[in-house]
Motif scaffolding. Structure first.
Motif, PDB file in Angstrom:
ATOM      1  N   LEU A  66      -9.406  18.505  -9.399  1.00 27.38           N
ATOM      2  CA  LEU A  66      -8.293  18.386 -10.339  1.00 27.38           C
ATOM      3  C   LEU A  66      -6.961  18.595  -9.636  1.00 27.38           C
ATOM      4  O   LEU A  66      -6.857  19.416  -8.715  1.00 27.38           O
ATOM      5  CB  LEU A  66      -8.413  19.423 -11.464  1.00 27.38           C
ATOM      6  N   GLU A 138      -7.178  14.323 -17.694  1.00 27.69           N
ATOM      7  CA  GLU A 138      -8.176  15.284 -18.175  1.00 27.69           C
ATOM      8  C   GLU A 138      -7.680  15.989 -19.442  1.00 27.69           C
ATOM      9  O   GLU A 138      -8.417  16.157 -20.399  1.00 27.69           O
ATOM     10  CB  GLU A 138      -8.445  16.309 -17.061  1.00 27.69           C
ATOM     11  N   ARG A 139      -6.406  16.403 -19.414  1.00 25.22           N
ATOM     12  CA  ARG A 139      -5.865  17.192 -20.528  1.00 25.22           C
ATOM     13  C   ARG A 139      -4.353  17.289 -20.420  1.00 25.22           C
ATOM     14  O   ARG A 139      -3.796  17.220 -19.343  1.00 25.22           O
ATOM     15  CB  ARG A 139      -6.480  18.589 -20.474  1.00 25.22           C
ATOM     16  N   ARG A 152      -8.007  14.365 -13.338  1.00 27.26           N
ATOM     17  CA  ARG A 152      -9.293  14.427 -12.625  1.00 27.26           C
ATOM     18  C   ARG A 152      -9.286  13.356 -11.543  1.00 27.26           C
ATOM     19  O   ARG A 152      -8.947  12.204 -11.796  1.00 27.26           O
ATOM     20  CB  ARG A 152     -10.467  14.202 -13.558  1.00 27.26           C
TER      21      ARG A 152
END
Length: 176
Positions: A66, A138-139, A152
């Motif tokens: 990440l 990812e977020r 990611r």
């Protein structure tokens, strides 16, 4: 450093007091004391290249792989860019100061004259750089006036030379 119980004065004795120094200009100058690398974040969205430049890129984790960067909540590019399936990240080289300025300029002219490569999933990277990452989002984490974007990694590449572009005290390159 403590002058009295409960009162913390950071830095050289007496440099700051409690609640002093948090106005935006002073805060920006203090944040600028820490040099950072500069990246281009880009993707193909509806057949056109969309991207931006960021100086808040950092590695986060090896397992899972990440990285992250932060983007202003006022960004008009990020809502469009986040629709991409894959996002490319290019660590800019020390000779990319004009490229970084261009990528921070008007959205419709950001990629004029800049050679890019598009991956099969839509990630876009600059052909010259120090490192390249193919990522997916990812977020998102809302954090004050910025959004922290966690990415990611799916593929990476790098070269030993040239050196990376550095942003320090609101300028490109280290101020000596």
């Amino acid at each position: 450093m403590t002058d009295s119980p409960g009162v913390w004065v950071p830095g050289p004795r007496g440099a700051l007091g409690v609640g002093v120094g948090l106005e935006p200009g002073r805060l920006r100058a203090a944040f600028g004391a820490f040099p950072s690398g500069v990246v281009a974040v880009a993707a193909r969205v509806e057949r056109r290249v969309v991207g931006l430049v960021a100086s808040s890129f950092t590695s986060v984790s090896l397992e899972p792989p990440l990285v992250s960067f932060s983007i202003s909540t006022a960004s008009r590019t990020w809502p469009e860019l986040q629709r991409a399936d894959h996002v490319g990240v290019t660590v800019l080289a020390d000779h990319h100061d004009l490229v970084a300025r261009q990528l921070a300029g008007p959205a419709e002219k950001r990629f004029e004259g800049i050679e890019t490569t598009s991956g099969p999933e839509g990630a876009v990277t600059l052909t010259e750089g120090v490192a390249w990452f193919d990522t997916t989002i990812e977020r998102h984490i809302e954090a004050g006036d910025h959004t922290i974007v966690l990415l990611r990694l799916h593929a990476v590449a790098h070269v030993e030379h040239p050196l990376p572009l550095v942003f320090h005290r609101s300028r490109f390159g280290l101020n000596r």
